[in-house]
Design a protein around this motif. Structure first.
Motif, PDB file in Angstrom:
ATOM      1  N   GLU A   1       0.716  -1.096   0.130  1.00  0.00           N
ATOM      2  CA  GLU A   1       0.155   0.025   0.112  1.00  0.00           C
ATOM      3  C   GLU A   1       0.793   1.523   0.007  1.00  0.00           C
ATOM      4  OE1 GLU A   1      -3.715   2.077   2.560  1.00  0.00           O
ATOM      5  OE2 GLU A   1      -3.245  -0.122   2.880  1.00  0.00           O
TER       6      GLU A   1
ATOM      7  N   ARG B   1      -4.128   6.734   7.310  1.00  0.00           N
ATOM      8  CA  ARG B   1      -4.660   5.364   7.360  1.00  0.00           C
ATOM      9  C   ARG B   1      -4.245   4.226   6.423  1.00  0.00           C
ATOM     10  NH1 ARG B   1      -9.308   5.138  11.177  1.00  0.00           N
ATOM     11  NH2 ARG B   1      -9.483   7.403  11.704  1.00  0.00           N
ATOM     12  N   PHE B   2      -3.956   3.074   6.729  1.00  0.00           N
ATOM     13  CA  PHE B   2      -3.795   2.217   5.807  1.00  0.00           C
ATOM     14  C   PHE B   2      -4.793   1.000   5.747  1.00  0.00           C
ATOM     15  CE2 PHE B   2       0.519   3.899   6.859  1.00  0.00           C
ATOM     16  CZ  PHE B   2       1.036   4.026   5.501  1.00  0.00           C
ATOM     17  N   SER B   3      -4.971   0.137   4.792  1.00  0.00           N
ATOM     18  CA  SER B   3      -5.951  -0.633   4.749  1.00  0.00           C
ATOM     19  C   SER B   3      -5.943  -1.876   5.883  1.00  0.00           C
ATOM     20  CB  SER B   3      -6.162  -1.458   3.432  1.00  0.00           C
ATOM     21  OG  SER B   3      -4.844  -2.014   3.061  1.00  0.00           O
ATOM     22  N   VAL B   4      -4.794  -1.981   6.288  1.00  0.00           N
ATOM     23  CA  VAL B   4      -4.161  -3.025   7.376  1.00  0.00           C
ATOM     24  C   VAL B   4      -4.232  -2.068   8.576  1.00  0.00           C
ATOM     25  CG1 VAL B   4      -2.906  -4.780   8.350  1.00  0.00           C
ATOM     26  CG2 VAL B   4      -3.428  -4.833   5.976  1.00  0.00           C
TER      27      VAL B   4
END
Length: 139
Positions: A82, A132-135
């Motif tokens: 990401e 913010r990251f997806s994980v």
């Protein structure tokens, strides 16, 4: 040719030279916020130059051994992917934050310490710069 994890070697070095909110240049000049790990036999190096990261890793982050290496590797695969995607999209993401891709090969065993520091850098990065990251990167 050596495999380098570059995000923090050159990218953050250049970034740390620029102006940003809450940057403490005194600490970066003294080298108090530089974390370096290298292993010549595996041909990798990770250098994290980020004011506040050393304090974070020593006071806020979960201690080494809290997460398994497998857990850290799986998180890092997604987070690096990401992050690198954001580096390639400077029109959508701040190019002053996402400077250079991270060369992280999932097939290489970097060992616990590198995976621990890389994961905790993402935790620090997401908190400090409100990214913010997806994980989820939680502690």
């Amino acid at each position: 040719m050596k495999n380098f994890i570059y995000v923090l070697l050159l990218g953050l070095f250049i970034y740390s030279c620029g102006s940003s909110r809450d940057r403490n240049l005194k600490d970066s000049k003294l080298g108090n916020d530089t974390v370096r790990i290298a292993n010549d036999s595996l041909e990798y190096e990770i250098i994290i130059i980020e004011p506040g990261f050393n304090l974070f890793i020593n006071s806020v982050a979960k201690p080494e051994g809290y997460y398994s290496q497998q857990y850290l590797e799986s998180k890092n695969r997604v987070l690096v992917s990401e992050y690198n995607s954001r580096v390639r999209q400077p029109q959508a993401y701040d190019p002053n934050l996402y400077l250079q891709e991270i060369n992280y090969e999932p097939r290489i065993d970097y060992g616990y310490e590198v995976n621990y520091l890389l994961y905790n850098y993402f935790v620090y990065f997401s908190r400090h710069y409100e990214q913010r990251f997806s994980v989820p990167t939680r502690i």
